[in-house]
Structures are given as structure tokens and as C-alpha cells.
Scaffold this active site. Sequence first.
Site, short mmCIF file in Angstrom:
data_model
loop_
_atom_site.label_atom_id
_atom_site.label_comp_id
_atom_site.label_asym_id
_atom_site.label_seq_id
_atom_site.Cartn_x
_atom_site.Cartn_y
_atom_site.Cartn_z
N ASP A 131 15.73 73.31 136.09
CA ASP A 131 16.79 72.36 136.43
C ASP A 131 17.48 72.90 137.69
O ASP A 131 17.26 74.05 138.09
CB ASP A 131 17.81 72.28 135.27
CG ASP A 131 19.00 71.39 135.58
OD1 ASP A 131 18.82 70.31 136.16
OD2 ASP A 131 20.15 71.78 135.26
N SER A 132 18.33 72.08 138.28
CA SER A 132 19.11 72.53 139.43
C SER A 132 20.09 73.64 139.03
O SER A 132 20.54 74.40 139.88
CB SER A 132 19.91 71.35 139.98
OG SER A 132 20.72 70.82 138.96
N TYR A 186 21.68 69.27 142.96
CA TYR A 186 20.58 68.53 143.58
C TYR A 186 21.00 67.08 143.85
O TYR A 186 20.40 66.40 144.67
CB TYR A 186 19.36 68.49 142.65
CG TYR A 186 18.49 69.73 142.61
CD1 TYR A 186 18.79 70.88 143.33
CD2 TYR A 186 17.33 69.73 141.84
CE1 TYR A 186 17.96 71.99 143.26
CE2 TYR A 186 16.49 70.84 141.78
CZ TYR A 186 16.82 71.97 142.49
OH TYR A 186 15.99 73.08 142.42
N GLY A 187 22.00 66.64 143.09
CA GLY A 187 22.36 65.22 143.05
C GLY A 187 22.74 64.58 144.37
O GLY A 187 22.74 63.35 144.48
N CYS A 190 15.54 67.93 134.63
CA CYS A 190 16.56 67.44 135.54
C CYS A 190 16.11 66.05 136.01
O CYS A 190 14.97 65.89 136.48
CB CYS A 190 16.64 68.40 136.73
SG CYS A 190 17.69 67.84 138.08
N ASN A 191 16.97 65.07 135.84
CA ASN A 191 16.61 63.71 136.26
C ASN A 191 16.44 63.62 137.77
O ASN A 191 15.55 62.94 138.27
CB ASN A 191 17.69 62.72 135.84
CG ASN A 191 17.59 62.37 134.37
OD1 ASN A 191 16.98 61.38 134.01
ND2 ASN A 191 18.16 63.20 133.52
N THR A 192 17.32 64.33 138.50
CA THR A 192 17.28 64.26 139.95
C THR A 192 15.96 64.83 140.47
O THR A 192 15.29 64.23 141.32
CB THR A 192 18.48 65.03 140.55
OG1 THR A 192 19.66 64.65 139.84
CG2 THR A 192 18.65 64.75 142.01
N GLU A 222 30.26 71.03 134.15
CA GLU A 222 29.97 72.44 134.43
C GLU A 222 31.24 73.28 134.52
O GLU A 222 31.26 74.46 134.18
CB GLU A 222 29.18 72.54 135.73
CG GLU A 222 28.22 73.68 135.68
CD GLU A 222 26.93 73.34 136.39
OE1 GLU A 222 26.76 73.86 137.48
OE2 GLU A 222 26.13 72.55 135.87
N CYS A 264 21.12 62.10 133.20
CA CYS A 264 21.42 63.40 133.81
C CYS A 264 21.48 64.38 132.66
O CYS A 264 22.09 64.09 131.61
CB CYS A 264 22.75 63.36 134.55
SG CYS A 264 23.29 64.98 135.15
N THR A 265 20.84 65.54 132.83
CA THR A 265 20.73 66.45 131.70
C THR A 265 22.04 67.16 131.36
O THR A 265 22.12 67.87 130.37
CB THR A 265 19.60 67.48 131.94
OG1 THR A 265 19.80 68.09 133.22
CG2 THR A 265 18.25 66.81 131.92
N HIS A 266 23.08 66.94 132.16
CA HIS A 266 24.39 67.46 131.79
C HIS A 266 25.10 66.57 130.75
O HIS A 266 25.99 67.03 130.04
CB HIS A 266 25.32 67.50 133.02
CG HIS A 266 25.06 68.63 133.95
ND1 HIS A 266 23.91 68.75 134.68
CD2 HIS A 266 25.84 69.70 134.29
CE1 HIS A 266 23.99 69.84 135.44
NE2 HIS A 266 25.14 70.44 135.21
N1 DGL Z 1 21.06 68.10 135.84
C1 DGL Z 1 20.88 67.26 137.00
C2 DGL Z 1 20.21 65.92 136.61
O1 DGL Z 1 19.72 65.78 135.52
C3 DGL Z 1 22.17 66.94 137.71
C4 DGL Z 1 22.90 68.05 138.37
C5 DGL Z 1 22.72 68.13 139.86
O2 DGL Z 1 23.21 67.25 140.60
O3 DGL Z 1 22.11 69.07 140.28
O4 DGL Z 1 20.18 65.03 137.38
#
Ligand code: DGL
Length: 267
Positions: free
Chosen positions: A11-12, A43-44, A75-77, A156, A188-190
Site C-alpha cells: 500500500d502507499s 498516492y491519492g 490500495c485502491n489508488t 492516519e 480506499c483501504t483506510h
Molecule cells: N490507501 C490508499 C487507497 O486505498 C489511499 C491513501 C493514499 O492516498 O495514499 O487508495
Amino acid sequence: MSNHNPIGIFDSGIGGLTVASAIKRALPNESIVYYGDTAHLPYGDKSKELIAQYAVSITDFLLKEKNCKAIVIACNTASAAAYETLRDSYKGTVPVINVIDPMIEEVISDDALSNVGIIATKTTVNSGVYQEKLSRRKPKLEYHALATPLLASMIEEGFYNNTISEAVLKEYLSDSSLKDINGLVLACTHYPLIKKEIDRFFHGKVKIFDSAEVVARKLKWILEKEHMTSDGAMAEDHFYVSDYTAAFEAATRIFFAREVKLELCKL
Ligand code: DGL
């Protein structure tokens, strides 16, 4: 390739630990190697090209140095920006699983849904990947994607289940595009950490989809189908980050249910 080899997850940052945690629950005998690219977080708001570059070097590390038997893009991004690149680059080696496709399957198989909201980072929303896959697979389904860029950093920093997160969520979720939804994808995995708050906002009337459990189930299905599961004899987990801070380490507790030791590994 041995069945005892670990599953590589990246993940990011540390948000993908929600997926790692669901994987450990679904597959307790497996070893995992987690890589959080904290030096390049978030990463977003980065370009697709840059994210793909980061994703390739992390995957190289997980495959070549850690001998992982499967890769999970937690990570979705990164899934939106780099899945095709990774799938094509490592074709025929190990399974590469993204967080988007299993979620699309889950959503389209639910016939009670007519209008679905998707909340995610800017890069995920702007990639159009959820919109394109949903409209192709289920043309009658109405959907609305909304960028919610503050949420990942808010979580976070530990702001969830409090008045600040409540106010931020109210602002985003009151968007007119989400007015008539009966399903919401937390893309988003958060976001699993704010699932309960989101549910409260919608008074339990909107079905909330969270990718952690869905992806863990998909991985389990693939490993079992390919006879790649481990018997747990040598299970050992490692958690690497590209930039170490004590704050990241402390925050692992909220995403992984227990604090884990982070090892610094710059690529
Ligand atoms: N965990 C990332 C996702 O699933 C988002 C966090 C980021 O922007 O890096 O998109």
C-alpha cells in the site's frame, strides 16, 4: 515455489494493513510480507505514471527478494493506476490481486442495489476505473463517484470516531450526488476504520461495502484453487516501510488491531 512462501501485500502507507489484517483472519496459516511506501505517501494525489513506477519497484522487491507466492495491491489508488502494468509484467509468475475487481464482483452480484456511491481518493475517482467497470458489467446500475481526499490523512492522524471526523464526513456524505444511494463502496483501504460512522450517518439504510474482507476472501479462493495454501509450519510476518517514524509504528495498532514492528527498507 513453495507453499510456505509468503503473500506480498503493499500500500502507499499503513492503511493497507486493514487488508493485511483481514487476510490474516481468513488465512491464519499464511506468512505475509507487507510493504508500506510511506516515503511516497499519499498516492491519492499523484500521477498514474509515478504510482505505476513505485508499484513495479515494490513488486520486484516482494517477488525477487522476498519470494512471495502472490501479490495483493492493498490500495485502491495503486490498483487503479498500476494493476494492468503489474498484471502484464508478471504474467505467468504469481497471482496479482487488486482491490477493485473483487469489489466490482461483490457489488454487481447484489441485485437489491440500484444506486451506488463510491468514495475514494482523487486519483482513484479520476481514473474512472470503478465507473467504467460498473457501467460495463451492469449498465442499469446508477453510480456516483465522489473524491473524499481528506479522509485518508484524517484517519492516519487518528481522527475517527470523534467530532472532527463526524463533521468532515457530514460535509462529504451530504453531497447531493449521494442523496439517493442504497449502497456505498469504501474505495480506499483506510476507510474500514470509519465504516461505523458512515453507517450511522446513513442510519443503517445504505449497504456499506469494505474491500478488506472481500479481497481476503478472493485471495483465499485463489490460493485454495491453485493448491498454494500453507500449513502454517513456518509462518512469520514482516512489515517494511520506505520511511520509518515512530508515529507510523504506533498507528499500525489502529489498522492491524495490534502494534507491529516496522522495518525500514528503501527501494
Ligand atoms: N490507501 C490508499 C487507497 O486505498 C489511499 C491513501 C493514499 O492516498 O495514499 O487508495
